[in-house]
Enzyme design. Structure first.
Site, PDB file in Angstrom:
ATOM      1  N   SER A  22       5.854 -13.542   1.181  1.00 49.80           N
ATOM      2  CA  SER A  22       5.841 -14.841   1.863  1.00 49.80           C
ATOM      3  C   SER A  22       4.768 -15.766   1.310  1.00 49.80           C
ATOM      4  CB  SER A  22       5.628 -14.638   3.370  1.00 49.80           C
ATOM      5  OG  SER A  22       4.368 -14.030   3.610  1.00 49.80           O
ATOM      6  N   VAL A  31       0.822  -1.208   0.000  1.00 44.55           N
ATOM      7  CA  VAL A  31       0.000   0.000   0.000  1.00 44.55           C
ATOM      8  C   VAL A  31       0.860   1.265   0.000  1.00 44.55           C
ATOM      9  CG1 VAL A  31      -1.912  -1.163   1.173  1.00 44.55           C
ATOM     10  CG2 VAL A  31      -0.203   0.079   2.531  1.00 44.55           C
ATOM     11  N   HIS A  56      -4.478  -4.334  -2.147  1.00 41.12           N
ATOM     12  CA  HIS A  56      -4.873  -3.851  -0.822  1.00 41.12           C
ATOM     13  C   HIS A  56      -5.044  -2.342  -0.772  1.00 41.12           C
ATOM     14  CE1 HIS A  56      -2.826  -7.718   0.872  1.00 41.12           C
ATOM     15  NE2 HIS A  56      -3.991  -7.957   0.321  1.00 41.12           N
TER      16      HIS A  56
END
Length: 472
Positions: free
Chosen positions: A211, A116, A134
């Site tokens: 991840s 973001v 996001h």
């Protein structure tokens, strides 16, 4: 400390695995893998890139799950280090700018980001080739007409809430909303649909600095497999999708991307940041008609109440022959009132803009001619054209503080002249590329060792149910 988006997230107990160990491939293995990746990129016809927090750590923005990640430190009960720069002055990393070069060369077809921080857009990736799953801490959107507004300051809310500004598109005027999702918010179809479409079309999905833990976003890269596409993962930690990947590289993404750029005989372009501001001179006759009372304002182009985050103060002085008192403006909104005899037909105002932390030069000087005649015509060239010319000049003459007039217009009531300036506040060179023989995993010096103030808060509360829309 800025009101960063993580500070404003609803509290949640379970944020997944944190404190994940970092791994570095041995140098010879690392080099072989980077060479293999370069070959895969060169052969690709439809490459999609999927990015996470790991591509912004070298910008000074901490990740979440690494050894020094936000949620890792939270779980350990440790405080974050002091931030060295504000969030809004973060500059793109080597990886961000390498992706810009790939897009310009036609190699990168689409980019999907979970971040973001707005750095992909700021670096130069076209909006139509970018899904920010996001949201963007620096973007507002109109819920009525869909117009998007990219700001130079961090939006004060998250969770798709109304902000204090309205849509400026003719005939609209609806209240704007922030674009950053809170925990319970679903991924927006406007971002998710094109991301899924391009992953299905991709022959190569390159995952950088993520991840790949959180659904549904982490499953997007897998969509390429059905059509025979391949996945490459570059990350310091192991991920749940490693077994699905054709290639996994454990190393810093900046080193990988710099190596790939070198092997493809490309160069990483400089990052040139251009900020906008406007100078407004409003005038009115005194009651006795002998003087002109006028007000000088240095303001944001984003609205009357919007801040100018890159300006710390402004020193104002005048033509010496008028013996007018100089002043230094510290408090925003930046404005100064003065009076001149009605007989005065012309004067020069000299501004010394003192820049805030994160700008590559300390100040810039401007001379503003004032003739008290409000222009009846409007000078407004194509903004993109002016900004591109300014960037080209900055590449030839790498010096911050260079300016260009974007727009000049008159307002009859109140009698005012508005001049919009573009100014270069950052130029970052990335050193071109690394030769294959010089690759040494984990040893590339980071450009920015400090932390950016992203307004991170690491509070928690119990009883929050995990949703499918987790970050990173």
């Amino acid at each position: 400390m800025s009101l960063g988006y993580a500070e404003k997230l609803s509290f949640i107990e379970d944020v997944g695995n944190v404190g994940m160990a970092e791994f570095f491939d041995p140098s010879h293995v690392f080099q072989e893998k980077v060479e293999r990746l370069a070959g895969m990129i060169q052969k690709s016809k439809h490459m999609v890139v999927f990015t996470g927090a790991g591509i912004s750590t070298s910008c000074g923005i901490p990740d979440f799950r690494g050894p020094k990640g936000i949620w890792t430190l939270q779980r350990q009960g440790k405080a974050l280090p002091e931030a060295s720069l504000p969030f809004h002055r973060a500059t793109p990393s080597t990886t961000h700018m390498a992706l810009v070069e790939f897009e310009k060369a036609g190699i990168l077809k689409f980019l999907i980001s979970q971040n973001v921080d707005g750095l992909h857009l700021r670096s130069g990736i076209p909006r139509e080739k970018l899904s920010e799953l996001h949201g963007d801490s620096f973007m507002e959107q109109c819920p009525s007409c869909g117009a998007e507004y990219v700001r130079d300051f961090e939006i004060e809310t998250i969770g798709l809430k109304e902000t204090t500004r309205r849509c400026s598109r003719a005939g609209c005027g609806a209240k704007l909303r922030d674009t950053v999702l809170d925990w319970e918010d679903a991924l927006p179809p406007k971002e998710m649909d094109p991301a899924a479409k391009h992953c299905k079309m991709a022959d190569l999905v390159l995952c950088l600095g993520t991840s790949l833990q959180i659904t549904p976003a982490c499953n997007l890269p897998l969509k390429c497999l059905k059509g025979g596409g391949k996945i490459v993962i570059v990350n310091l930690q192991k991920t749940p999708k490693d077994k699905k990947a054709s290639l996994v590289i454990h190393g810093r993404v900046d080193e990988v991307m710099m190596g790939v750029v070198g092997m493809l005989n490309m160069r990483i372009p400089p990052f040139i940041r251009i900020d906008l501001f406007q100078i407004i001179i409003t005038q009115a006759l005194s009651l006795d008609k002998k003087y002109v009372n006028w007000t000088l304002r240095i303001a944001s182009v984003h609205g009357k109440q919007a801040p100018l985050p890159f300006i710390k103060s402004v020193k104002v002085s005048f033509t010496e022959s008028l013996s007018m008192k100089a002043a230094v403006l510290y408090d925003q909104p930046l404005h100064l009132k003065r009076r001149t005899a009605r007989s005065t037909k012309h004067l020069d105002v000299f501004l010394s803009l003192q820049f805030s932390a994160g700008c590559k030069c300390t100040h810039a000087d401007l001379k503003i001619p004032v003739d008290f005649e409000i222009p009846t015509d409007c000078l407004k060239e194509e903004n993109d054209s002016i900004i591109e010319k300014l960037k080209e000049r900055a590449v030839r003459e790498p010096c911050c503080g260079q300016t260009a007039v974007v727009e000049r217009r008159g307002i009859l009531v109140p009698k005012s002249e508005v001049i919009v300036h573009a100014i270069i506040t950052n130029i970052i060179e990335y050193g071109g590329s690394l030769e294959a023989s010089s690759l040494s995993n984990g040893l590339l010096k980071r450009r920015n060792e400090g932390l950016i103030d992203s307004g991170i808060c690491w509070k928690r509360t119990k009883g929050r149910k995990r949703t499918s829309r987790h970050r990173r």
